[in-house]
Design a protein around this motif. Structure first.
Motif, PDB file in Angstrom:
ATOM      1  N   THR A  86     -48.131  -6.493  11.889  1.00 23.64           N
ATOM      2  CA  THR A  86     -49.054  -6.526  10.759  1.00 23.64           C
ATOM      3  C   THR A  86     -49.244  -7.976  10.360  1.00 23.64           C
ATOM      4  OG1 THR A  86     -48.326  -4.347   9.996  1.00 23.64           O
ATOM      5  CG2 THR A  86     -49.461  -5.737   8.387  1.00 23.64           C
ATOM      6  N   MET A 145     -55.099 -11.298   7.042  1.00 25.90           N
ATOM      7  CA  MET A 145     -56.271 -11.997   7.552  1.00 25.90           C
ATOM      8  C   MET A 145     -56.671 -13.108   6.578  1.00 25.90           C
ATOM      9  SD  MET A 145     -56.979 -10.686  10.488  1.00 25.90           S
ATOM     10  CE  MET A 145     -55.190 -10.592  10.707  1.00 25.90           C
ATOM     11  N   ILE A 170     -63.593  -6.309   9.610  1.00 27.77           N
ATOM     12  CA  ILE A 170     -62.342  -6.598   8.909  1.00 27.77           C
ATOM     13  C   ILE A 170     -62.619  -7.754   7.954  1.00 27.77           C
ATOM     14  CG2 ILE A 170     -59.944  -7.344   9.167  1.00 27.77           C
ATOM     15  CD1 ILE A 170     -60.054  -6.143  12.039  1.00 27.77           C
ATOM     16  N   ASP A 207     -57.584  -8.661   4.119  1.00 31.11           N
ATOM     17  CA  ASP A 207     -57.069  -7.378   4.605  1.00 31.11           C
ATOM     18  C   ASP A 207     -55.761  -7.589   5.365  1.00 31.11           C
ATOM     19  OD1 ASP A 207     -59.281  -6.028   3.628  1.00 31.11           O
ATOM     20  OD2 ASP A 207     -60.118  -5.529   5.602  1.00 31.11           O
ATOM     21  N   VAL A 230     -53.992  -6.390   8.660  1.00 32.43           N
ATOM     22  CA  VAL A 230     -54.352  -5.769   9.929  1.00 32.43           C
ATOM     23  C   VAL A 230     -53.076  -5.356  10.636  1.00 32.43           C
ATOM     24  CG1 VAL A 230     -55.331  -6.189  12.216  1.00 32.43           C
ATOM     25  CG2 VAL A 230     -56.559  -6.916  10.188  1.00 32.43           C
ATOM     26  N   SER A 250     -57.254  -1.805   9.663  1.00 37.14           N
ATOM     27  CA  SER A 250     -57.197  -2.761   8.557  1.00 37.14           C
ATOM     28  C   SER A 250     -56.929  -1.989   7.267  1.00 37.14           C
ATOM     29  CB  SER A 250     -58.507  -3.546   8.441  1.00 37.14           C
ATOM     30  OG  SER A 250     -59.550  -2.704   8.007  1.00 37.14           O
ATOM     31  N   ASN A 289     -57.234  -2.596   3.001  1.00 41.66           N
ATOM     32  CA  ASN A 289     -57.578  -3.391   1.829  1.00 41.66           C
ATOM     33  C   ASN A 289     -56.365  -3.375   0.912  1.00 41.66           C
ATOM     34  OD1 ASN A 289     -58.466  -3.749  -1.031  1.00 41.66           O
ATOM     35  ND2 ASN A 289     -60.432  -4.146  -0.033  1.00 41.66           N
ATOM     36  N   LYS A 314     -57.699   2.356   4.240  1.00 47.60           N
ATOM     37  CA  LYS A 314     -57.463   1.962   5.628  1.00 47.60           C
ATOM     38  C   LYS A 314     -58.678   2.321   6.474  1.00 47.60           C
ATOM     39  CE  LYS A 314     -52.471   2.416   5.466  1.00 47.60           C
ATOM     40  NZ  LYS A 314     -51.263   3.005   6.045  1.00 47.60           N
ATOM     41  N   CYS A 354     -60.362   0.097  13.139  1.00 48.73           N
ATOM     42  CA  CYS A 354     -61.300  -0.966  13.515  1.00 48.73           C
ATOM     43  C   CYS A 354     -61.619  -0.972  14.994  1.00 48.73           C
ATOM     44  CB  CYS A 354     -60.747  -2.315  13.082  1.00 48.73           C
ATOM     45  SG  CYS A 354     -60.564  -2.377  11.295  1.00 48.73           S
TER      46      CYS A 354
END
Length: 181
Positions: A13, A16, A66, A70, A72, A94, A96, A102, A105
């Motif tokens: 994880t 970003m 994305i 966020d 990821v 991803s 928020n 979620k 992606c």
């Protein structure tokens, strides 16, 4: 020797950052592909206990953008094993941070090959299929492999016949203006 897919699973994880974004303010697809390649390498190397190289990447569809900020999460697992190669399934989601929402992606399949210290291919453990999902993933990998072999041979320059494909192209945004040699 055989191993279960559970023994290969890797999850990472990452937050970003603005430095990961493209000109439209979304996370750059190339950055995500780099992360996907890294986790595929980690998964295949963990499973085979050898360093691995990427042989191919099967279709990457970017399903949802994305955003900067966020989280990821990438998940990887072995889906298929050949003699020296493995297909690693990679899923990207991803989240928020503020809303907890979620999004899926993208997903892709990386074919990785195990190598020894001299760069030669080495055998990998076989895969123990423990669930229906595992059987489905393995069978899907076999079908993709067969499609690739068929597609590669069908469009080989020495065997390609233009006239067999002209009708297929008439409904596409193309103008055919062949120049005689």
């Amino acid at each position: 020797m055989f191993k279960s897919a559970k023994e290969s699973q890797v999850t990472i994880t990452q937050l970003m950052l603005p430095s990961h974004s493209n000109f439209s303010g979304k996370i750059h697809g190339g950055f995500i592909l780099n992360l996907m390649d890294q986790i595929a390498f980690a998964c295949a190397s963990k499973y085979s206990r050898h360093y691995c190289v990427t042989a191919s990447v099967n279709k990457v569809d970017f399903l949802n953008p994305i955003d900067v900020g966020d989280l990821v999460t990438l998940k990887a697992s072995i889906n298929f094993t050949g003699r020296t190669s493995m297909v690693v399934g990679v899923r990207v989601e991803s989240e928020n941070i503020q809303t907890g929402k979620k999004k899926h992606c993208n997903s892709s399949y990386f074919t990785m090959v195990a190598k020894d210290e001299t760069g030669k291919n080495v055998p990998v453990p076989g895969l123990i299929l423990e669930t229906e999902q595992g059987v489905r993933r393995f069978a899907r990998s076999v079908a993709r492999l067969q499609q690739t072999i068929h597609r590669t041979s069908r469009f080989k320059p020495s065997e390609f016949k233009v006239e067999e494909h002209l009708d297929d192209l008439k409904d596409h945004n193309v103008k055919i203006s062949l120049i005689e040699k």
